[in-house]
Design a protein around this motif. Sequence first.
Motif, PDB file in Angstrom:
ATOM      1  N   VAL A 316     -23.090 118.536 110.619  1.00 46.66           N
ATOM      2  CA  VAL A 316     -22.339 119.613 109.961  1.00 46.66           C
ATOM      3  C   VAL A 316     -21.865 119.136 108.573  1.00 46.66           C
ATOM      4  CG1 VAL A 316     -20.287 121.108 110.183  1.00 46.66           C
ATOM      5  CG2 VAL A 316     -21.706 120.626 112.194  1.00 46.66           C
ATOM      6  N   GLY A 317     -21.757 117.810 108.408  1.00 44.32           N
ATOM      7  CA  GLY A 317     -21.343 117.249 107.107  1.00 44.32           C
ATOM      8  C   GLY A 317     -22.533 116.823 106.259  1.00 44.32           C
ATOM      9  N   ARG A 318     -23.691 117.455 106.478  1.00 42.96           N
ATOM     10  CA  ARG A 318     -24.930 117.011 105.799  1.00 42.96           C
ATOM     11  C   ARG A 318     -24.905 117.164 104.285  1.00 42.96           C
ATOM     12  NH1 ARG A 318     -25.417 121.490 108.661  1.00 42.96           N
ATOM     13  NH2 ARG A 318     -26.201 123.426 107.769  1.00 42.96           N
ATOM     14  N   ASN A 319     -24.002 117.991 103.758  1.00 44.74           N
ATOM     15  CA  ASN A 319     -23.961 118.174 102.297  1.00 44.74           C
ATOM     16  C   ASN A 319     -22.993 117.238 101.588  1.00 44.74           C
ATOM     17  OD1 ASN A 319     -25.907 120.222 102.368  1.00 44.74           O
ATOM     18  ND2 ASN A 319     -24.360 121.725 102.958  1.00 44.74           N
ATOM     19  N   VAL A 320     -22.403 116.318 102.327  1.00 48.12           N
ATOM     20  CA  VAL A 320     -21.500 115.350 101.700  1.00 48.12           C
ATOM     21  C   VAL A 320     -22.337 114.196 101.129  1.00 48.12           C
ATOM     22  CG1 VAL A 320     -19.487 113.854 102.001  1.00 48.12           C
ATOM     23  CG2 VAL A 320     -19.659 115.984 103.323  1.00 48.12           C
ATOM     24  N   THR A 321     -22.547 114.252  99.826  1.00 50.81           N
ATOM     25  CA  THR A 321     -23.314 113.215  99.123  1.00 50.81           C
ATOM     26  C   THR A 321     -22.386 112.020  98.869  1.00 50.81           C
ATOM     27  OG1 THR A 321     -22.602 114.094  97.023  1.00 50.81           O
ATOM     28  CG2 THR A 321     -24.651 115.002  97.907  1.00 50.81           C
ATOM     29  N   PRO A 322     -22.925 110.880  98.457  1.00 48.79           N
ATOM     30  CA  PRO A 322     -22.040 109.755  98.132  1.00 48.79           C
ATOM     31  C   PRO A 322     -20.974 110.150  97.099  1.00 48.79           C
ATOM     32  CG  PRO A 322     -24.314 109.012  98.197  1.00 48.79           C
ATOM     33  CD  PRO A 322     -24.351 110.505  98.364  1.00 48.79           C
ATOM     34  N   PHE A 323     -21.360 110.948  96.120  1.00 43.79           N
ATOM     35  CA  PHE A 323     -20.393 111.384  95.099  1.00 43.79           C
ATOM     36  C   PHE A 323     -19.304 112.266  95.713  1.00 43.79           C
ATOM     37  CE2 PHE A 323     -19.106 114.717  92.056  1.00 43.79           C
ATOM     38  CZ  PHE A 323     -18.405 113.910  91.164  1.00 43.79           C
ATOM     39  N   LYS A 324     -19.734 113.193  96.579  1.00 39.17           N
ATOM     40  CA  LYS A 324     -18.747 114.101  97.203  1.00 39.17           C
ATOM     41  C   LYS A 324     -17.832 113.353  98.160  1.00 39.17           C
ATOM     42  CE  LYS A 324     -20.599 118.287  95.878  1.00 39.17           C
ATOM     43  NZ  LYS A 324     -21.660 119.245  96.102  1.00 39.17           N
ATOM     44  N   LEU A 325     -18.353 112.296  98.764  1.00 37.78           N
ATOM     45  CA  LEU A 325     -17.512 111.483  99.654  1.00 37.78           C
ATOM     46  C   LEU A 325     -16.391 110.824  98.854  1.00 37.78           C
ATOM     47  CD1 LEU A 325     -16.935 110.322 102.439  1.00 37.78           C
ATOM     48  CD2 LEU A 325     -18.557 108.488 101.963  1.00 37.78           C
ATOM     49  N   MET A 326     -16.740 110.391  97.667  1.00 40.82           N
ATOM     50  CA  MET A 326     -15.731 109.786  96.793  1.00 40.82           C
ATOM     51  C   MET A 326     -14.670 110.827  96.409  1.00 40.82           C
ATOM     52  SD  MET A 326     -16.398 108.184  93.087  1.00 40.82           S
ATOM     53  CE  MET A 326     -16.290 109.806  92.382  1.00 40.82           C
ATOM     54  N   LEU A 327     -15.147 112.021  96.105  1.00 46.11           N
ATOM     55  CA  LEU A 327     -14.254 113.129  95.764  1.00 46.11           C
ATOM     56  C   LEU A 327     -13.333 113.465  96.941  1.00 46.11           C
ATOM     57  CD1 LEU A 327     -14.589 114.526  93.028  1.00 46.11           C
ATOM     58  CD2 LEU A 327     -15.761 116.387  94.198  1.00 46.11           C
ATOM     59  N   LEU A 328     -13.916 113.460  98.124  1.00 42.83           N
ATOM     60  CA  LEU A 328     -13.146 113.752  99.340  1.00 42.83           C
ATOM     61  C   LEU A 328     -12.017 112.732  99.497  1.00 42.83           C
ATOM     62  CD1 LEU A 328     -12.765 115.118 102.154  1.00 42.83           C
ATOM     63  CD2 LEU A 328     -14.560 113.643 103.026  1.00 42.83           C
ATOM     64  N   ARG A 329     -12.333 111.459  99.278  1.00 49.03           N
ATOM     65  CA  ARG A 329     -11.302 110.414  99.378  1.00 49.03           C
ATOM     66  C   ARG A 329     -10.194 110.632  98.344  1.00 49.03           C
ATOM     67  NH1 ARG A 329     -11.296 106.171 102.583  1.00 49.03           N
ATOM     68  NH2 ARG A 329      -9.623 105.270 101.349  1.00 49.03           N
ATOM     69  N   LYS A 330     -10.603 110.969  97.139  1.00 47.15           N
ATOM     70  CA  LYS A 330      -9.622 111.200  96.060  1.00 47.15           C
ATOM     71  C   LYS A 330      -8.682 112.348  96.437  1.00 47.15           C
ATOM     72  CE  LYS A 330     -10.903 108.546  92.399  1.00 47.15           C
ATOM     73  NZ  LYS A 330     -10.380 107.298  92.960  1.00 47.15           N
ATOM     74  N   HIS A 331      -9.281 113.422  96.976  1.00 46.83           N
ATOM     75  CA  HIS A 331      -8.459 114.569  97.357  1.00 46.83           C
ATOM     76  C   HIS A 331      -7.542 114.240  98.527  1.00 46.83           C
ATOM     77  CE1 HIS A 331      -9.610 117.700  94.616  1.00 46.83           C
ATOM     78  NE2 HIS A 331     -10.895 117.479  94.821  1.00 46.83           N
ATOM     79  N   LEU A 332      -8.011 113.389  99.443  1.00 42.77           N
ATOM     80  CA  LEU A 332      -7.158 112.989 100.568  1.00 42.77           C
ATOM     81  C   LEU A 332      -5.986 112.143 100.064  1.00 42.77           C
ATOM     82  CD1 LEU A 332      -9.808 112.151 103.340  1.00 42.77           C
ATOM     83  CD2 LEU A 332      -8.072 113.949 103.471  1.00 42.77           C
ATOM     84  N   GLU A 333      -6.272 111.277  99.101  1.00 45.87           N
ATOM     85  CA  GLU A 333      -5.192 110.460  98.528  1.00 45.87           C
ATOM     86  C   GLU A 333      -4.150 111.345  97.857  1.00 45.87           C
ATOM     87  OE1 GLU A 333      -7.091 107.571  95.990  1.00 45.87           O
ATOM     88  OE2 GLU A 333      -7.905 106.488  97.730  1.00 45.87           O
ATOM     89  N   ARG A 334      -4.668 112.328  97.117  1.00 50.68           N
ATOM     90  CA  ARG A 334      -3.766 113.256  96.432  1.00 50.68           C
ATOM     91  C   ARG A 334      -2.989 114.090  97.466  1.00 50.68           C
ATOM     92  NH1 ARG A 334      -1.366 115.275  92.654  1.00 50.68           N
ATOM     93  NH2 ARG A 334      -1.655 117.325  91.703  1.00 50.68           N
ATOM     94  N   ALA A 335      -3.655 114.426  98.560  1.00 50.59           N
ATOM     95  CA  ALA A 335      -3.008 115.211  99.628  1.00 50.59           C
ATOM     96  C   ALA A 335      -1.839 114.435 100.229  1.00 50.59           C
ATOM     97  CB  ALA A 335      -4.024 115.554 100.714  1.00 50.59           C
ATOM     98  N   GLN A 336      -1.989 113.128 100.265  1.00 50.33           N
ATOM     99  CA  GLN A 336      -0.925 112.286 100.814  1.00 50.33           C
ATOM    100  C   GLN A 336       0.319 112.326  99.903  1.00 50.33           C
ATOM    101  OE1 GLN A 336      -2.093 108.122 101.469  1.00 50.33           O
ATOM    102  NE2 GLN A 336      -1.831 108.551 103.648  1.00 50.33           N
TER     103      GLN A 336
END
Length: 344
Positions: A316-336
Amino acid sequence: MKGKAGRSIAAISDVRAAVSRFCDEQLSRRLDTHPVAEVHQKVSACVQAVDPTMTPYIFGSTAVLGIHEQGSDVDFVCLSPTDVQDGKGADAVSEVAKGLQSDFLFRLSEAVKREHYLWGIELVRRTRVPVLRVKGGLGVDGVSFDVTANRRNGVRNSALLRAYFTQCPEARWLSMLVKQWSKKTGLNASVDGGCITSYGWNIMVVYYLLRRRLVTLVPVESCDVADISPMPPYMPLETPQQGGQGLADMLMDFVSYYLDEFTPETEVMSLTRAAGETTKEMLSWTKQAEDMARIRGEKIHYRWCIEDPYEYDLNVGRNVTPFKLMLLRKHLERAQETALLLLA
Ligand code: ATP
Ligand code: MG
Ligand code: MG
């Protein structure tokens, strides 16, 4: 305040106040499923004109959460009596089956055009699942919806998520908070450039709840379309306990789970086996498979792995590219720092 990895974390008292505001705002809205029931009736009439043996079932957010949120589409699938009777059967994936689904949807699109000439209609045949996308007109008709045919998996996966969300009063709230945040940040696939669908986020929420033992495993085989109503019953939202304090703690814990504990390098979020037991290795979701795999010419990524509970070998997460994974981490950090932007 600083967290484990030296990152800034919002003060829990601020998070609690923000969560409480979010809940109050939602509770002041109209969330009943009447608008969905009206669209369901209209779609049923069109389906009846095309093939009276077919029944439109509603799945997706209306079924998962038992409410209708503004801005959410309505997901329909038209099922035959055989599809329903064999309610635990696997969905056909052959090109022939897809061709038959497209033919039905084409006839349905003609019926919809005749009855509702103001609605915008687009039949998309080339996707993994053929789908008729409809944008309603003004007023009650303003609801947008998707129609697919002869596929039970959506009805089953929605019932599965609902069975989790009804186990714990905070779960539905957590799902709503996470979904809204994922749409605001652009991480949700419904936004241009997004990568994880609401469905994916919901599986992430449930996987987190399982990891924390806040819910117990629901066997995937237990969801049988034959036992499910075509129009999901409305489940009014309740004010969260202690003014949302437990929910606020859970929300921040969800973020830190995915930032600091979940191991995307090896682990797969799965609802099929006991939480924590599914690895990429077990599913052969390896770098090598990533280099080979394609769905309709599109590359599949195995960086953020969410196993579909009913679809064989589908991330289901097949569209998470290495770049998007980095973005996801950044957004999670900001969410914190911002309690999922609730403090922003
Ligand atoms: P929203 O309120 O944003 O519409 P939703 O709860 O309806 O959220 P969707 O993401 O629209 O969730 O998903 C609806 C259905 O589409 C799911 O039940 C699932 O069957 C299917 N689906 C969505 N995303 C995927 C995916 N990445 N892979 C496979 N199936 C998916
Ligand atoms: Mg939807
Ligand atoms: Mg949809």
